[in-house]
Design an enzyme around this catalytic site. Structure first.
Site, short mmCIF file in Angstrom:
data_model
loop_
_atom_site.label_atom_id
_atom_site.label_comp_id
_atom_site.label_asym_id
_atom_site.label_seq_id
_atom_site.Cartn_x
_atom_site.Cartn_y
_atom_site.Cartn_z
N ASP A 41 0.82 -1.23 0.00
CA ASP A 41 0.00 0.00 0.00
C ASP A 41 0.85 1.27 0.00
OD1 ASP A 41 -2.25 -1.71 0.39
OD2 ASP A 41 -1.81 -1.73 2.54
N GLU A 214 -11.37 -2.17 -2.98
CA GLU A 214 -10.78 -1.46 -1.84
C GLU A 214 -9.61 -0.61 -2.30
OE1 GLU A 214 -9.45 -4.33 1.05
OE2 GLU A 214 -8.19 -5.39 -0.38
#
Ligand code: NAG
Ligand code: NAG
Ligand code: NAG
Ligand code: NAG
Ligand code: NAG
Length: 337
Positions: A41, A214
């Site tokens: 991420d 997501e």
């Protein structure tokens, strides 16, 4: 994303050779030197001539480099003593999102445990980006809901309305990704229109749940608003890999206003019609790219950066690689080049 438990494991040759359907039509990631692994991420911001990369693990790892290709050098953690948010003794801090508003840097982060909806989104601020300079402000108090998970925040200040509240997207699983204005960058506002609303959802069920969307990232280019996101299973390891194509991949939806409605390149609505246009998926020795962000260089080139797995190396959390490619948006839709 929801990282798997962080247990290092080597990829057994047999498991690696059973790698999923490969698509060699995407270009390989650009080169990366220095600290390019144990990256999940990533969030990248440039200050003067230095790139700062923030990523999940170690209370949010901060690394710097003179160029996106490196050499990346680890500098230290963002939250040296962890977060002031306590939701679970086994919690982790995930998915940092760093942006500059005025002269202050804002880092939103998620606090959760694997597979749990007991989560929260917190904020830390800094004047310099460097380790040791961050002040933790704890939760931004978005109320929990059975419709979403309080993870994967991303802040966006619409340059066309610089005095309006910025927009935060967050979420995964359940009903997907939501967007809300944030008052003074720190407060969940009560009332207002549009307030909290759904911007991405895939109602196609996989098992008991809708297909996962997501890690959304808001980006404006020319007069369009893009919502890049990660779809599918983020972090499985052999022998539990999902069916080929169901692993993490990067998608996009587009709108003419920051609040939506977002649609894909076929005109399908990204909330009501399971819309989404694929930008990057597994190919060659690149597996399950996701957790992405986008930035525009001074020379106008647009960069898509992400994490990915190299099946030839292994699937464990500490083996995830940092990658990036340039995007061509001349058609109005991003194409990896
Ligand atoms: C492979 O890449 C091409 C070109 O981007 C894309 O159209 C196609 O959907 C991809 N196939 C899979 C299985 O991901
Ligand atoms: C590379 O960065 C990770 C965090 O992203 C850190 O845990 C690790 O110690 C760094 N490695 C080196 C050699 O600095
Ligand atoms: C972390 O805790 C140590 C020991 O209490 C303290 O010296 C240090 O200043 C703290 N760091 C931050 C950033 O608050
Ligand atoms: C936002 O900031 C202004 C100026 O500091 C302050 O007057 C106002 O009360 C703040 N609003 C909220 C909701 O915190
Ligand atoms: C929605 O989820 C299904 C899997 O359940 C997947 O096949 C489809 O591609 C998804 N749609 C989009 C736009 O990602």
């Amino acid at each position: 994303m929801i990282p798997n438990i962080f247990i290092p494991a080597l990829c057994a040759l047999t498991a690696c050779s059973a790698s999923p359907l490969l698509n060699s039509t995407y270009p390989n990631p650009e080169p990366c030197t220095g600290n390019c692994t144990w990256i999940h991420d990533p969030s990248i911001i440039r200050k003067d001539s230095t790139y700062y990369r923030f990523s999940t693990s170690g209370n949010i790892a901060i690394a710097t480099a003179p160029s996106l290709t490196g050499p990346w050098a680890y500098q230290g953690p963002l939250l040296e003593n962890g977060t002031s948010i306590t939701i679970n003794p086994n919690q982790d801090i995930w998915a940092p999102d760093v942006s500059r508003i005025g002269t202050t840097y804002y880092a939103y982060y998620s606090v959760s445990t694997f597979g749990s909806q007991t989560s929260d989104i917190g904020l830390a601020t800094s004047a310099s980006l460097d380790p040791g300079s961050w002040t933790d402000h704890g939760s931004i108090h978005i109320p929990p809901s059975p419709s979403y998970n309080l993870i994967d925040p991303n802040l966006f200040q619409d340059p066309t309305t610089p005095d309006a509240d910025p927009w935060l997207v967050f979420g995964s699983y359940w009903d997907g990704v939501f967007q809300t204005p944030l008052t003074n960058l720190t407060s969940f506002p009560v009332g207002g229109s549009p307030g909290l609303h759904n911007v991405l959802r895939n109602s196609t069920t996989t098992g008991a749940a809708p297909f996962v969307v997501e890690g959304a990232f808001q980006f404006r280019y020319q007069n369009s608003y893009y919502l890049f996101f990660s779809a599918g299973a983020c972090c499985n390891m052999p022998p539990d890999l999902p069916a080929p194509g169901a692993e993490y991949h990067i998608m996009v939806c587009r709108a003419s206003a920051i609040t939506g409605p977002y649609v894909d390149d076929q005109g399908r609505d990204c909330v009501g019609q399971n819309g989404g246009t694929k930008v990057l998926a597994s190919h060659g020795d690149v597996y399950a790219p996701g957790g992405q962000g986008v930035l525009e260089e001074d020379d106008g080139r647009v960069v898509l950066y992400y994490h990915y797995v190299k099946p030839s190396v292994g699937y464990a959390a500490d083996q995830f690689f940092f990658g990036f490619n340039y995007l061509d948006l001349s058609s109005g839709w991003p194409v990896v080049v």
